[in-house]
Scaffold this motif. Sequence first.
Motif, PDB file in Angstrom:
ATOM      1  N   TYR A 322       0.812  -1.223   0.000  1.00  0.00           N
ATOM      2  CA  TYR A 322       0.000   0.000   0.000  1.00  0.00           C
ATOM      3  C   TYR A 322       0.844   1.271   0.000  1.00  0.00           C
ATOM      4  O   TYR A 322       0.347   2.355   0.311  1.00  0.00           O
ATOM      5  N   ALA A 323       2.126   1.133  -0.344  1.00  0.00           N
ATOM      6  CA  ALA A 323       3.001   2.310  -0.374  1.00  0.00           C
ATOM      7  C   ALA A 323       2.426   3.403  -1.279  1.00  0.00           C
ATOM      8  O   ALA A 323       2.525   4.594  -0.981  1.00  0.00           O
ATOM      9  N   HIS A 324       1.770   2.970  -2.385  1.00  0.00           N
ATOM     10  CA  HIS A 324       1.255   3.947  -3.372  1.00  0.00           C
ATOM     11  C   HIS A 324       0.129   4.816  -2.792  1.00  0.00           C
ATOM     12  O   HIS A 324      -0.199   5.853  -3.358  1.00  0.00           O
ATOM     13  N   LEU A 325      -0.464   4.414  -1.673  1.00  0.00           N
ATOM     14  CA  LEU A 325      -1.527   5.241  -1.086  1.00  0.00           C
ATOM     15  C   LEU A 325      -0.948   6.422  -0.304  1.00  0.00           C
ATOM     16  O   LEU A 325      -1.678   7.340   0.067  1.00  0.00           O
ATOM     17  N   GLY A 326       0.352   6.361  -0.025  1.00  0.00           N
ATOM     18  CA  GLY A 326       1.016   7.509   0.586  1.00  0.00           C
ATOM     19  C   GLY A 326       0.833   7.641   2.088  1.00  0.00           C
ATOM     20  O   GLY A 326       1.151   8.687   2.664  1.00  0.00           O
ATOM     21  N   PHE A 327       0.333   6.613   2.737  1.00  0.00           N
ATOM     22  CA  PHE A 327       0.241   6.689   4.201  1.00  0.00           C
ATOM     23  C   PHE A 327       1.637   6.619   4.794  1.00  0.00           C
ATOM     24  O   PHE A 327       2.546   6.013   4.218  1.00  0.00           O
ATOM     25  N   LYS A 328       1.805   7.213   5.968  1.00  0.00           N
ATOM     26  CA  LYS A 328       3.106   7.125   6.628  1.00  0.00           C
ATOM     27  C   LYS A 328       2.928   6.805   8.111  1.00  0.00           C
ATOM     28  O   LYS A 328       1.811   6.894   8.644  1.00  0.00           O
ATOM     29  N   ARG A 329       4.049   6.406   8.733  1.00  0.00           N
ATOM     30  CA  ARG A 329       4.024   6.112  10.162  1.00  0.00           C
ATOM     31  C   ARG A 329       3.518   7.354  10.897  1.00  0.00           C
ATOM     32  O   ARG A 329       3.890   8.470  10.571  1.00  0.00           O
ATOM     33  N   GLY A 330       2.624   7.136  11.855  1.00  0.00           N
ATOM     34  CA  GLY A 330       2.058   8.264  12.584  1.00  0.00           C
ATOM     35  C   GLY A 330       0.664   8.629  12.104  1.00  0.00           C
ATOM     36  O   GLY A 330      -0.055   9.358  12.779  1.00  0.00           O
ATOM     37  N   ASP A 331       0.264   8.124  10.933  1.00  0.00           N
ATOM     38  CA  ASP A 331      -1.076   8.445  10.421  1.00  0.00           C
ATOM     39  C   ASP A 331      -2.182   7.790  11.258  1.00  0.00           C
ATOM     40  O   ASP A 331      -3.268   8.360  11.405  1.00  0.00           O
ATOM     41  N   PHE A 332      -1.908   6.602  11.766  1.00  0.00           N
ATOM     42  CA  PHE A 332      -2.912   5.887  12.572  1.00  0.00           C
ATOM     43  C   PHE A 332      -2.241   5.370  13.849  1.00  0.00           C
ATOM     44  O   PHE A 332      -1.991   4.171  13.993  1.00  0.00           O
ATOM     45  N   PRO A 333      -1.975   6.298  14.769  1.00  0.00           N
ATOM     46  CA  PRO A 333      -1.142   5.955  15.928  1.00  0.00           C
ATOM     47  C   PRO A 333      -1.767   4.904  16.854  1.00  0.00           C
ATOM     48  O   PRO A 333      -1.026   4.105  17.439  1.00  0.00           O
ATOM     49  N   VAL A 334      -3.096   4.876  16.968  1.00  0.00           N
ATOM     50  CA  VAL A 334      -3.707   3.878  17.859  1.00  0.00           C
ATOM     51  C   VAL A 334      -3.434   2.485  17.301  1.00  0.00           C
ATOM     52  O   VAL A 334      -2.981   1.572  18.004  1.00  0.00           O
ATOM     53  N   SER A 335      -3.680   2.341  16.019  1.00  0.00           N
ATOM     54  CA  SER A 335      -3.445   1.057  15.356  1.00  0.00           C
ATOM     55  C   SER A 335      -1.956   0.680  15.401  1.00  0.00           C
ATOM     56  O   SER A 335      -1.603  -0.464  15.676  1.00  0.00           O
ATOM     57  N   GLU A 336      -1.093   1.657  15.146  1.00  0.00           N
ATOM     58  CA  GLU A 336       0.349   1.369  15.140  1.00  0.00           C
ATOM     59  C   GLU A 336       0.822   0.888  16.504  1.00  0.00           C
ATOM     60  O   GLU A 336       1.624  -0.037  16.603  1.00  0.00           O
ATOM     61  N   ARG A 337       0.288   1.505  17.557  1.00  0.00           N
ATOM     62  CA  ARG A 337       0.694   1.095  18.898  1.00  0.00           C
ATOM     63  C   ARG A 337       0.207  -0.331  19.174  1.00  0.00           C
ATOM     64  O   ARG A 337       0.942  -1.165  19.704  1.00  0.00           O
ATOM     65  N   ILE A 338      -1.041  -0.629  18.793  1.00  0.00           N
ATOM     66  CA  ILE A 338      -1.578  -1.976  18.992  1.00  0.00           C
ATOM     67  C   ILE A 338      -0.692  -2.989  18.255  1.00  0.00           C
ATOM     68  O   ILE A 338      -0.271  -3.998  18.830  1.00  0.00           O
ATOM     69  N   HIS A 339      -0.391  -2.696  16.996  1.00  0.00           N
ATOM     70  CA  HIS A 339       0.419  -3.637  16.219  1.00  0.00           C
ATOM     71  C   HIS A 339       1.803  -3.852  16.833  1.00  0.00           C
ATOM     72  O   HIS A 339       2.378  -4.922  16.679  1.00  0.00           O
TER      73      HIS A 339
END
Length: 367
Positions: A322-339
Amino acid sequence: MHQMVPFLDLAKMNGQVQDDIDLAIRRVAASGRYIGGAEVVDFEREWASASGAKFCVGVGNGLDAIHLALLALGVGAGDEVIVPSNTFIATWLAVTRCGATIVPVEPDPATYNIDSARIEDAITAKTKVIIPVHLYGQPADMTAISAIAKKHGLSVMDDCAQSHLSRWEGKPVGSLAKASAWSFYPGKNLGALGDGGAVTTDDPDLADRLRMLGNYGSKAKYSHELLGYNSRLDSIQAAVLSAKLQHLQRMNSERSAIARAYIEGLSDVDVVLPVTARDAEPVWHLFVVRHPSRSEFQERLAKVGVETLIHYPVPPHLQPAYAHLGFKRGDFPVSERIHSEVLSLPLWPGMSSDQVGVVVDAVRSLA
Ligand SMILES: *Cc1c(COP(=O)(O)O)cnc(C)c1O
Protein backbone atom coordinates in the motif's frame (compact mmCIF):
# COMPACT_ATOMS: atom_id res chain seq x y z
CA MET A 1 12.43 -30.51 29.79
CA HIS A 2 9.58 -28.06 29.41
CA GLN A 3 6.27 -29.13 27.96
CA MET A 4 5.91 -27.58 24.51
CA VAL A 5 2.74 -25.62 23.94
CA PRO A 6 2.16 -25.02 20.23
CA PHE A 7 0.25 -21.91 19.26
CA LEU A 8 -2.34 -24.06 17.50
CA ASP A 9 -2.53 -27.81 16.89
CA LEU A 10 -4.92 -28.15 13.95
CA ALA A 11 -4.46 -31.92 13.60
CA LYS A 12 -5.32 -32.43 17.25
CA MET A 13 -8.24 -29.98 17.05
CA ASN A 14 -9.76 -31.72 14.02
CA GLY A 15 -8.85 -35.09 15.57
CA GLN A 16 -11.62 -34.45 18.11
CA VAL A 17 -14.14 -34.93 15.27
CA GLN A 18 -12.06 -37.16 12.98
CA ASP A 19 -14.76 -39.79 12.38
CA ASP A 20 -17.31 -37.20 11.27
CA ILE A 21 -14.76 -35.58 8.95
CA ASP A 22 -13.76 -38.94 7.44
CA LEU A 23 -17.39 -39.86 6.80
CA ALA A 24 -18.07 -36.51 5.12
CA ILE A 25 -15.05 -36.82 2.83
CA ARG A 26 -15.84 -40.40 1.85
CA ARG A 27 -19.46 -39.46 1.13
CA VAL A 28 -18.41 -36.72 -1.30
CA ALA A 29 -15.67 -38.81 -2.88
CA ALA A 30 -18.18 -41.58 -3.62
CA SER A 31 -20.89 -39.17 -4.83
CA GLY A 32 -19.27 -38.12 -8.10
CA ARG A 33 -20.44 -34.56 -7.43
CA TYR A 34 -17.50 -32.31 -6.50
CA ILE A 35 -18.73 -28.79 -7.29
CA GLY A 36 -22.07 -27.58 -5.93
CA GLY A 37 -24.78 -30.12 -5.30
CA ALA A 38 -26.52 -31.16 -2.11
CA GLU A 39 -23.48 -30.82 0.18
CA VAL A 40 -23.10 -27.13 -0.65
CA VAL A 41 -26.85 -26.45 -0.54
CA ASP A 42 -27.12 -28.18 2.85
CA PHE A 43 -24.18 -26.35 4.38
CA GLU A 44 -25.42 -23.00 3.06
CA ARG A 45 -28.80 -23.64 4.69
CA GLU A 46 -27.17 -24.72 7.97
CA TRP A 47 -24.80 -21.75 8.08
CA ALA A 48 -27.55 -19.25 7.25
CA SER A 49 -29.56 -20.68 10.11
CA ALA A 50 -26.62 -20.72 12.57
CA SER A 51 -25.70 -17.12 11.80
CA GLY A 52 -29.27 -15.84 11.82
CA ALA A 53 -29.50 -14.93 8.12
CA LYS A 54 -32.02 -15.87 5.42
CA PHE A 55 -29.47 -16.69 2.72
CA CYS A 56 -25.92 -18.01 2.56
CA VAL A 57 -23.81 -18.17 -0.58
CA GLY A 58 -20.66 -20.28 -0.43
CA VAL A 59 -17.54 -18.85 -2.08
CA GLY A 60 -13.91 -19.86 -2.47
CA ASN A 61 -12.37 -18.05 0.52
CA GLY A 62 -12.80 -15.14 2.93
CA LEU A 63 -11.13 -12.52 0.75
CA ASP A 64 -13.49 -13.38 -2.11
CA ALA A 65 -16.43 -13.23 0.31
CA ILE A 66 -15.62 -9.61 1.21
CA HIS A 67 -14.79 -8.68 -2.39
CA LEU A 68 -17.90 -10.24 -3.96
CA ALA A 69 -20.14 -8.80 -1.22
CA LEU A 70 -18.79 -5.32 -2.01
CA LEU A 71 -19.32 -5.87 -5.75
CA ALA A 72 -22.85 -7.12 -5.12
CA LEU A 73 -23.47 -3.92 -3.11
CA GLY A 74 -22.41 -1.97 -6.20
CA VAL A 75 -19.05 -0.75 -4.89
CA GLY A 76 -16.61 0.35 -7.59
CA ALA A 77 -14.20 3.07 -8.68
CA GLY A 78 -15.02 6.46 -7.16
CA ASP A 79 -16.66 4.98 -4.05
CA GLU A 80 -15.18 5.26 -0.58
CA VAL A 81 -15.31 2.38 1.88
CA ILE A 82 -14.67 2.81 5.60
CA VAL A 83 -12.44 0.08 7.04
CA PRO A 84 -10.66 -0.36 10.37
CA SER A 85 -7.03 0.80 10.38
CA ASN A 86 -6.47 -2.22 12.64
CA THR A 87 -7.27 -5.44 10.77
CA PHE A 88 -5.86 -8.26 8.69
CA ILE A 89 -4.95 -6.94 5.23
CA ALA A 90 -7.69 -8.99 3.50
CA THR A 91 -10.30 -6.42 4.56
CA TRP A 92 -8.37 -3.72 2.73
CA LEU A 93 -7.46 -5.87 -0.29
CA ALA A 94 -11.12 -6.60 -0.99
CA VAL A 95 -11.82 -2.86 -1.18
CA THR A 96 -8.90 -2.05 -3.45
CA ARG A 97 -9.81 -5.03 -5.67
CA CYS A 98 -13.12 -3.27 -6.38
CA GLY A 99 -11.22 -0.15 -7.42
CA ALA A 100 -12.74 1.70 -4.47
CA THR A 101 -10.94 4.05 -2.07
CA ILE A 102 -9.89 2.89 1.40
CA VAL A 103 -10.86 5.21 4.24
CA PRO A 104 -9.26 3.84 7.43
CA VAL A 105 -10.75 4.59 10.84
CA GLU A 106 -8.85 4.04 14.08
CA PRO A 107 -9.84 1.36 16.61
CA ASP A 108 -11.05 1.73 20.17
CA PRO A 109 -7.80 1.17 22.12
CA ALA A 110 -9.59 -1.11 24.61
CA THR A 111 -11.47 -3.49 22.29
CA TYR A 112 -9.21 -3.08 19.20
CA ASN A 113 -12.38 -2.87 17.06
CA ILE A 114 -13.30 0.12 14.88
CA ASP A 115 -14.09 3.15 17.07
CA SER A 116 -17.68 4.04 16.21
CA ALA A 117 -17.17 7.54 17.65
CA ARG A 118 -14.67 8.26 14.85
CA ILE A 119 -16.72 6.95 11.93
CA GLU A 120 -18.84 10.02 11.18
CA ASP A 121 -15.76 12.23 10.67
CA ALA A 122 -14.68 9.85 7.91
CA ILE A 123 -17.95 9.96 5.96
CA THR A 124 -18.08 11.99 2.74
CA ALA A 125 -20.52 12.24 -0.18
CA LYS A 126 -18.61 9.34 -1.79
CA THR A 127 -18.88 6.91 1.14
CA LYS A 128 -20.83 3.79 0.24
CA VAL A 129 -20.09 1.03 2.76
CA ILE A 130 -18.76 0.65 6.31
CA ILE A 131 -16.86 -2.59 7.01
CA PRO A 132 -16.59 -3.41 10.71
CA VAL A 133 -14.31 -6.37 11.49
CA HIS A 134 -15.14 -8.45 14.56
CA LEU A 135 -11.47 -8.81 15.34
CA TYR A 136 -10.13 -11.71 17.42
CA GLY A 137 -13.73 -12.97 17.84
CA GLN A 138 -14.92 -9.83 19.67
CA PRO A 139 -17.99 -8.29 18.02
CA ALA A 140 -17.75 -4.63 17.02
CA ASP A 141 -20.37 -2.14 18.24
CA MET A 142 -23.03 -2.97 15.65
CA THR A 143 -25.68 -0.85 17.39
CA ALA A 144 -23.71 2.37 16.98
CA ILE A 145 -22.41 1.47 13.52
CA SER A 146 -25.87 0.56 12.21
CA ALA A 147 -27.30 3.84 13.52
CA ILE A 148 -24.57 5.86 11.78
CA ALA A 149 -25.07 3.92 8.53
CA LYS A 150 -28.83 4.47 8.65
CA LYS A 151 -28.43 8.19 9.30
CA HIS A 152 -26.14 8.61 6.28
CA GLY A 153 -27.80 6.10 3.93
CA LEU A 154 -24.83 3.70 3.89
CA SER A 155 -24.60 -0.09 3.87
CA VAL A 156 -22.83 -2.08 6.57
CA MET A 157 -21.00 -5.21 5.43
CA ASP A 158 -19.16 -6.90 8.28
CA ASP A 159 -16.02 -9.03 8.07
CA CYS A 160 -16.94 -12.00 10.28
CA ALA A 161 -13.88 -14.11 9.43
CA GLN A 162 -12.85 -14.32 13.10
CA SER A 163 -16.22 -14.38 14.79
CA HIS A 164 -18.25 -17.53 14.01
CA LEU A 165 -21.30 -17.57 16.34
CA SER A 166 -20.24 -14.54 18.37
CA ARG A 167 -23.16 -12.36 19.48
CA TRP A 168 -23.88 -8.67 19.87
CA GLU A 169 -26.81 -7.75 22.12
CA GLY A 170 -27.79 -11.42 22.06
CA LYS A 171 -27.98 -11.63 18.25
CA PRO A 172 -25.46 -13.56 16.14
CA VAL A 173 -23.08 -11.55 14.00
CA GLY A 174 -24.11 -12.35 10.46
CA SER A 175 -27.65 -11.15 11.22
CA LEU A 176 -26.75 -7.53 11.93
CA ALA A 177 -25.61 -6.10 8.59
CA LYS A 178 -26.74 -5.82 4.98
CA ALA A 179 -24.28 -8.62 4.22
CA SER A 180 -21.70 -10.55 6.24
CA ALA A 181 -18.50 -12.11 4.91
CA TRP A 182 -17.06 -15.33 6.33
CA SER A 183 -13.82 -17.25 5.98
CA PHE A 184 -13.52 -20.97 6.67
CA TYR A 185 -9.72 -20.99 6.46
CA PRO A 186 -8.52 -24.02 8.51
CA GLY A 187 -7.46 -21.98 11.55
CA LYS A 188 -10.74 -20.07 11.93
CA ASN A 189 -13.28 -21.08 14.59
CA LEU A 190 -15.19 -22.93 11.86
CA GLY A 191 -12.43 -24.11 9.56
CA ALA A 192 -12.42 -26.36 6.50
CA LEU A 193 -9.56 -28.63 5.45
CA GLY A 194 -8.58 -26.07 2.84
CA ASP A 195 -9.95 -22.75 1.65
CA GLY A 196 -13.60 -21.78 1.94
CA GLY A 197 -15.82 -18.76 2.50
CA ALA A 198 -19.39 -17.51 2.41
CA VAL A 199 -21.57 -14.42 2.42
CA THR A 200 -24.79 -14.30 4.43
CA THR A 201 -27.60 -11.80 3.85
CA ASP A 202 -31.35 -11.37 4.24
CA ASP A 203 -31.64 -9.71 0.82
CA PRO A 204 -32.73 -12.19 -1.90
CA ASP A 205 -31.53 -9.96 -4.76
CA LEU A 206 -28.13 -9.52 -3.16
CA ALA A 207 -27.88 -13.30 -2.63
CA ASP A 208 -28.80 -13.81 -6.27
CA ARG A 209 -26.11 -11.38 -7.49
CA LEU A 210 -23.54 -13.00 -5.21
CA ARG A 211 -24.36 -16.44 -6.53
CA MET A 212 -23.89 -15.21 -10.10
CA LEU A 213 -20.67 -13.29 -9.32
CA GLY A 214 -19.00 -16.39 -7.89
CA ASN A 215 -20.14 -18.59 -10.76
CA TYR A 216 -18.95 -16.83 -13.95
CA GLY A 217 -21.71 -14.23 -13.72
CA SER A 218 -24.15 -16.94 -14.64
CA LYS A 219 -27.48 -18.14 -13.29
CA ALA A 220 -28.46 -20.47 -16.10
CA LYS A 221 -25.68 -22.52 -17.64
CA TYR A 222 -23.86 -20.73 -20.50
CA SER A 223 -25.83 -17.53 -20.04
CA HIS A 224 -23.59 -14.83 -18.53
CA GLU A 225 -25.30 -11.70 -17.20
CA LEU A 226 -22.40 -10.25 -15.17
CA LEU A 227 -18.62 -10.15 -15.54
CA GLY A 228 -18.21 -12.83 -12.94
CA TYR A 229 -15.49 -14.79 -11.19
CA ASN A 230 -14.92 -18.41 -10.34
CA SER A 231 -15.17 -18.52 -6.56
CA ARG A 232 -17.12 -21.48 -5.24
CA LEU A 233 -17.19 -23.47 -2.04
CA ASP A 234 -16.01 -27.00 -2.88
CA SER A 235 -18.49 -29.79 -2.13
CA ILE A 236 -15.88 -31.62 -0.06
CA GLN A 237 -15.23 -28.54 2.07
CA ALA A 238 -18.96 -27.94 2.47
CA ALA A 239 -19.37 -31.51 3.74
CA VAL A 240 -16.48 -31.10 6.19
CA LEU A 241 -17.92 -27.78 7.38
CA SER A 242 -21.37 -29.34 7.94
CA ALA A 243 -19.72 -32.07 10.02
CA LYS A 244 -17.68 -29.58 12.04
CA LEU A 245 -20.62 -27.20 12.50
CA GLN A 246 -22.27 -29.85 14.69
CA HIS A 247 -19.38 -29.31 17.14
CA LEU A 248 -18.84 -25.57 16.80
CA GLN A 249 -20.84 -24.50 19.84
CA ARG A 250 -18.91 -26.92 22.05
CA MET A 251 -15.57 -25.93 20.51
CA ASN A 252 -16.37 -22.25 21.10
CA SER A 253 -17.23 -23.11 24.73
CA GLU A 254 -13.84 -24.77 25.09
CA ARG A 255 -12.26 -21.58 23.78
CA SER A 256 -14.22 -19.53 26.31
CA ALA A 257 -13.12 -21.79 29.17
CA ILE A 258 -9.46 -21.33 28.21
CA ALA A 259 -9.97 -17.56 27.89
CA ARG A 260 -11.55 -17.51 31.37
CA ALA A 261 -8.59 -19.44 32.78
CA TYR A 262 -6.20 -16.91 31.23
CA ILE A 263 -8.18 -13.92 32.49
CA GLU A 264 -8.38 -15.35 36.02
CA GLY A 265 -4.78 -16.54 36.05
CA LEU A 266 -3.30 -13.33 34.65
CA SER A 267 -5.43 -10.57 36.18
CA ASP A 268 -2.61 -9.36 38.45
CA VAL A 269 0.16 -9.68 35.86
CA ASP A 270 1.79 -6.85 33.89
CA VAL A 271 0.15 -7.58 30.55
CA VAL A 272 -2.89 -5.83 29.09
CA LEU A 273 -5.70 -8.39 28.89
CA PRO A 274 -8.46 -8.43 26.27
CA VAL A 275 -11.52 -6.31 26.99
CA THR A 276 -15.00 -7.52 26.04
CA ALA A 277 -17.64 -4.86 25.36
CA ARG A 278 -20.70 -4.99 27.62
CA ASP A 279 -23.08 -6.12 24.84
CA ALA A 280 -20.66 -8.61 23.29
CA GLU A 281 -20.44 -12.39 23.53
CA PRO A 282 -17.04 -13.11 21.98
CA VAL A 283 -15.90 -16.47 20.56
CA TRP A 284 -12.18 -16.08 21.36
CA HIS A 285 -10.72 -16.72 17.92
CA LEU A 286 -7.55 -15.29 19.46
CA PHE A 287 -6.49 -14.37 22.98
CA VAL A 288 -4.47 -11.23 22.48
CA VAL A 289 -2.47 -9.53 25.23
CA ARG A 290 -0.32 -6.44 25.01
CA HIS A 291 3.19 -5.99 26.38
CA PRO A 292 5.41 -2.89 25.97
CA SER A 293 8.48 -5.00 25.06
CA ARG A 294 6.63 -7.51 22.98
CA SER A 295 9.61 -9.05 21.10
CA GLU A 296 11.63 -9.78 24.22
CA PHE A 297 8.54 -11.11 26.00
CA GLN A 298 7.80 -13.39 23.03
CA GLU A 299 11.40 -14.69 23.06
CA ARG A 300 11.26 -15.45 26.78
CA LEU A 301 8.04 -17.42 26.27
CA ALA A 302 9.53 -19.29 23.30
CA LYS A 303 12.53 -20.33 25.43
CA VAL A 304 10.20 -22.16 27.84
CA GLY A 305 8.28 -23.79 24.97
CA VAL A 306 5.27 -21.48 24.74
CA GLU A 307 4.65 -20.60 21.10
CA THR A 308 2.94 -17.27 20.43
CA LEU A 309 2.07 -15.36 17.26
CA ILE A 310 1.50 -11.70 16.42
CA HIS A 311 -1.82 -10.59 14.93
CA TYR A 312 -0.56 -8.47 13.24
CA PRO A 313 3.02 -7.15 13.24
CA VAL A 314 2.53 -4.40 10.61
CA PRO A 315 -0.72 -2.49 10.02
CA PRO A 316 -2.08 -2.46 6.45
CA HIS A 317 -1.31 1.24 5.88
CA LEU A 318 2.42 0.56 6.43
CA GLN A 319 2.60 -2.54 4.22
CA PRO A 320 4.75 -2.17 1.08
CA ALA A 321 1.74 -3.24 -1.01
CA TYR A 322 0.00 0.00 0.00
CA ALA A 323 3.00 2.31 -0.37
CA HIS A 324 1.25 3.95 -3.37
CA LEU A 325 -1.53 5.24 -1.09
CA GLY A 326 1.02 7.51 0.59
CA PHE A 327 0.24 6.69 4.20
CA LYS A 328 3.11 7.13 6.63
CA ARG A 329 4.02 6.11 10.16
CA GLY A 330 2.06 8.26 12.58
CA ASP A 331 -1.08 8.45 10.42
CA PHE A 332 -2.91 5.89 12.57
CA PRO A 333 -1.14 5.95 15.93
CA VAL A 334 -3.71 3.88 17.86
CA SER A 335 -3.45 1.06 15.36
CA GLU A 336 0.35 1.37 15.14
CA ARG A 337 0.69 1.10 18.90
CA ILE A 338 -1.58 -1.98 18.99
CA HIS A 339 0.42 -3.64 16.22
CA SER A 340 3.68 -2.99 18.07
CA GLU A 341 2.49 -4.48 21.38
CA VAL A 342 0.09 -7.36 20.70
CA LEU A 343 0.88 -11.00 21.25
CA SER A 344 -1.54 -13.92 20.84
CA LEU A 345 -1.36 -16.72 23.41
CA PRO A 346 -2.06 -20.36 22.44
CA LEU A 347 -5.80 -21.10 22.48
CA TRP A 348 -7.56 -23.88 20.62
CA PRO A 349 -10.21 -26.53 21.31
CA GLY A 350 -8.44 -29.69 22.45
CA MET A 351 -5.73 -27.81 24.33
CA SER A 352 -5.17 -29.65 27.62
CA SER A 353 -5.60 -28.01 31.02
CA ASP A 354 -1.92 -28.83 31.63
CA GLN A 355 -1.01 -26.79 28.58
CA VAL A 356 -3.22 -23.90 29.74
CA GLY A 357 -1.46 -24.09 33.11
CA VAL A 358 1.96 -24.00 31.46
CA VAL A 359 0.99 -20.84 29.55
CA VAL A 360 -0.40 -19.13 32.68
CA ASP A 361 2.73 -19.97 34.70
CA ALA A 362 5.03 -18.85 31.90
CA VAL A 363 3.28 -15.52 31.40
CA ARG A 364 3.13 -14.95 35.17
CA SER A 365 6.84 -15.45 35.60
CA LEU A 366 8.10 -13.87 32.37
CA ALA A 367 5.87 -10.83 31.68
C1 LIG B 1 -8.84 -14.85 7.62
C2 LIG B 1 -9.36 -13.49 7.40
C3 LIG B 1 -9.79 -13.05 6.15
C4 LIG B 1 -9.54 -13.78 4.87
O1 LIG B 1 -9.94 -15.08 4.80
P1 LIG B 1 -9.28 -16.08 3.74
O2 LIG B 1 -10.23 -17.24 3.78
O3 LIG B 1 -7.91 -16.40 4.21
O4 LIG B 1 -9.28 -15.42 2.42
C5 LIG B 1 -10.40 -11.80 6.06
N1 LIG B 1 -10.53 -11.01 7.14
C6 LIG B 1 -10.11 -11.39 8.35
C7 LIG B 1 -10.30 -10.46 9.50
C8 LIG B 1 -9.50 -12.63 8.53
O5 LIG B 1 -9.06 -12.99 9.74
